[in-house]
Write a protein that holds these residues in place. Structure first.
Motif, short mmCIF file in Angstrom:
data_model
loop_
_atom_site.label_atom_id
_atom_site.label_comp_id
_atom_site.label_asym_id
_atom_site.label_seq_id
_atom_site.Cartn_x
_atom_site.Cartn_y
_atom_site.Cartn_z
N THR A 129 40.64 45.20 23.49
CA THR A 129 40.70 44.93 24.93
C THR A 129 42.10 45.18 25.47
OG1 THR A 129 39.01 43.22 24.60
CG2 THR A 129 40.15 43.24 26.71
N SER A 130 43.12 44.90 24.68
CA SER A 130 44.50 45.17 25.12
C SER A 130 44.71 46.66 25.36
CB SER A 130 45.49 44.67 24.06
OG SER A 130 45.40 43.28 23.88
N LEU A 131 44.06 47.49 24.55
CA LEU A 131 44.16 48.94 24.76
C LEU A 131 43.53 49.34 26.09
CD1 LEU A 131 43.37 50.26 21.16
CD2 LEU A 131 45.60 50.15 22.31
N TYR A 132 42.44 48.66 26.46
CA TYR A 132 41.84 48.92 27.77
C TYR A 132 42.83 48.59 28.88
CZ TYR A 132 37.04 49.69 26.09
OH TYR A 132 35.91 50.20 25.49
N PHE A 133 43.54 47.48 28.72
CA PHE A 133 44.53 47.10 29.73
C PHE A 133 45.64 48.15 29.83
CE2 PHE A 133 43.08 42.58 29.03
CZ PHE A 133 42.60 42.40 30.31
N VAL A 134 46.07 48.66 28.68
CA VAL A 134 47.14 49.66 28.68
C VAL A 134 46.68 50.93 29.38
CG1 VAL A 134 48.52 51.16 27.21
CG2 VAL A 134 48.24 48.75 26.60
N VAL A 135 45.47 51.39 29.03
CA VAL A 135 44.98 52.67 29.57
C VAL A 135 44.53 52.53 31.02
CG1 VAL A 135 43.23 54.46 29.32
CG2 VAL A 135 44.32 53.49 27.29
N PHE A 136 43.62 51.57 31.27
CA PHE A 136 43.05 51.45 32.61
C PHE A 136 43.91 50.62 33.55
CE2 PHE A 136 39.36 52.48 29.99
CZ PHE A 136 38.72 53.43 30.76
N GLY A 137 44.51 49.55 33.01
CA GLY A 137 45.30 48.68 33.88
C GLY A 137 46.67 49.22 34.21
N ALA A 138 47.43 49.61 33.19
CA ALA A 138 48.80 50.05 33.41
C ALA A 138 48.89 51.54 33.76
CB ALA A 138 49.64 49.75 32.16
N ALA A 139 48.26 52.40 32.94
CA ALA A 139 48.40 53.84 33.13
C ALA A 139 47.62 54.33 34.35
CB ALA A 139 47.93 54.58 31.88
N ILE A 140 46.31 54.07 34.38
CA ILE A 140 45.47 54.55 35.47
C ILE A 140 45.60 53.64 36.70
CG2 ILE A 140 43.10 55.02 36.19
CD1 ILE A 140 42.47 55.80 33.33
N GLY A 141 45.63 52.34 36.47
CA GLY A 141 45.69 51.40 37.58
C GLY A 141 46.91 51.57 38.45
N ALA A 142 48.03 51.99 37.85
CA ALA A 142 49.26 52.18 38.63
C ALA A 142 49.12 53.32 39.63
CB ALA A 142 50.42 52.47 37.68
N ARG A 143 48.17 54.22 39.41
CA ARG A 143 47.97 55.38 40.29
C ARG A 143 46.79 55.19 41.23
NH1 ARG A 143 50.25 56.79 35.69
NH2 ARG A 143 51.75 58.49 35.60
N MET A 144 46.15 54.04 41.16
CA MET A 144 45.00 53.76 42.02
C MET A 144 45.36 52.70 43.04
SD MET A 144 41.75 53.78 39.41
CE MET A 144 40.62 53.58 40.80
N GLY A 145 44.65 52.71 44.14
CA GLY A 145 44.88 51.69 45.15
C GLY A 145 44.18 50.40 44.81
N ASP A 146 44.25 49.46 45.71
CA ASP A 146 43.58 48.17 45.51
C ASP A 146 42.07 48.34 45.64
OD1 ASP A 146 46.08 47.17 45.27
OD2 ASP A 146 46.10 46.13 47.20
N VAL A 147 41.36 47.48 44.94
CA VAL A 147 39.90 47.42 45.04
C VAL A 147 39.54 46.08 45.66
CG1 VAL A 147 37.70 47.52 43.82
CG2 VAL A 147 39.63 48.88 43.01
N GLU A 148 39.00 46.10 46.88
CA GLU A 148 38.65 44.87 47.61
C GLU A 148 39.85 43.94 47.72
OE1 GLU A 148 35.28 43.21 45.64
OE2 GLU A 148 33.93 44.82 46.27
#
Length: 253
Positions: free
Chosen positions: A32-51
């Motif tokens: 799950t930590s890897l999910y946070f690294v990939v989706f949360g930190a890497a991809i999430g930093a380039r995405m806007g807010d959701v709701e």
């Protein structure tokens, strides 16, 4: 109630967890930590807010649910399958232990493991993204009920399985896809209208939606419907387990 039997089963299952702590606890938390690294930190930093919530924080409830569902089923199914495979299930059936006491011991231990994993994931998430919990009590209620319900479901899977391969069929082929398609990484409102209606047929949508509401006060589905869905699933699993022990299906053969 034979509390000694419940405690004995519970202690045995928990001791097995701590003997294999790397596979039982560390592995799902690391994944799950890897999910946070990939989706949360890497991809999430380039995405806007959701709701109105940052993407890294938005996916936390979904990732916790993903881990809880899979680990609950795996822990509970393996716990009851091993006595069947080793033949020691007959000792349990011949002992002065009712089905309720057996379920309390096995499912109680599996639920404890799942809650430990869920708690560790929530603590780990703090190292990657900041998040808030708007309704802590409801968050705990949804977490406990979901873990308990899917541990009961996993218990049924373990009774149903006739070999080790079947233990992985439900988590890998059914639960994981349903979780990914159930709004773990996105809001159902982001889908086209037709797919929003189709998504509502996915039972995992209600679990993730209710759990996300407890964090941010926002949900894809009315939280009352989510809560009712968990209770219905829990009651259905209890009835199935009772039926299995009453008839002896897959227990005495």
């Amino acid at each position: 109630m034979n509390l000694h039997a419940v405690a004995a089963i519970y202690r045995f299952e928990m001791s097995r967890t701590f003997r294999t702590i790397t596979e039982s606890i560390a592995s799902p938390v690391l994944t799950t930590s890897l999910y946070f690294v990939v989706f949360g930190a890497a991809i999430g930093a380039r995405m806007g807010d959701v709701e109105g919530v940052s993407y890294g924080a938005f996916i936390i409830p979904g990732l916790v649910m993903l881990a809880i569902l899979n680990e609950s089923i795996s822990n509970a199914s393996f716990g009851i399958y091993m006595p069947k495979w080793a033949g020691t299930i007959y000792e349990l059936l011949s002992a002065p232990v009712t089905w309720r006491e057996a379920v309390l011991g096995y499912v109680g231990a599996a639920t404890t493991k799942s809650l430990m994993i869920g708690t560790l994931i929530l603590v780990t998430a703090r190292f990657f993204v900041p998040y808030t919990v708007a309704h802590p009590l409801w968050m705990l209620v949804f977490l406990v009920l979901t873990a308990l319900s899917f541990c009961l479901f996993g218990f049924i899977v373990g009774l149903w399985a006739t070999d080790f391969q079947k233990l992985q069929v439900i988590p890998v082929m059914i639960v994981t896809p349903l979780t990914f398609l159930g709004g773990a990484f996105y809001s159902i409102d982001m889908l086209p209208p037709l797919w929003q209606k189709i998504a509502l047929a996915n039972p995992v949508v209600y679990l993730i939606s209710g759990f996300r509401w407890s964090f941010y006060g926002q949900a894809d589905v009315d939280v009352r419907i989510s809560f009712a869905a968990i209770l219905v699933f829990l009651a259905a699993c209890l009835l199935v387990v009772r039926g299995i022990f009453t008839t002896g299906w897959r227990l005495r053969s």
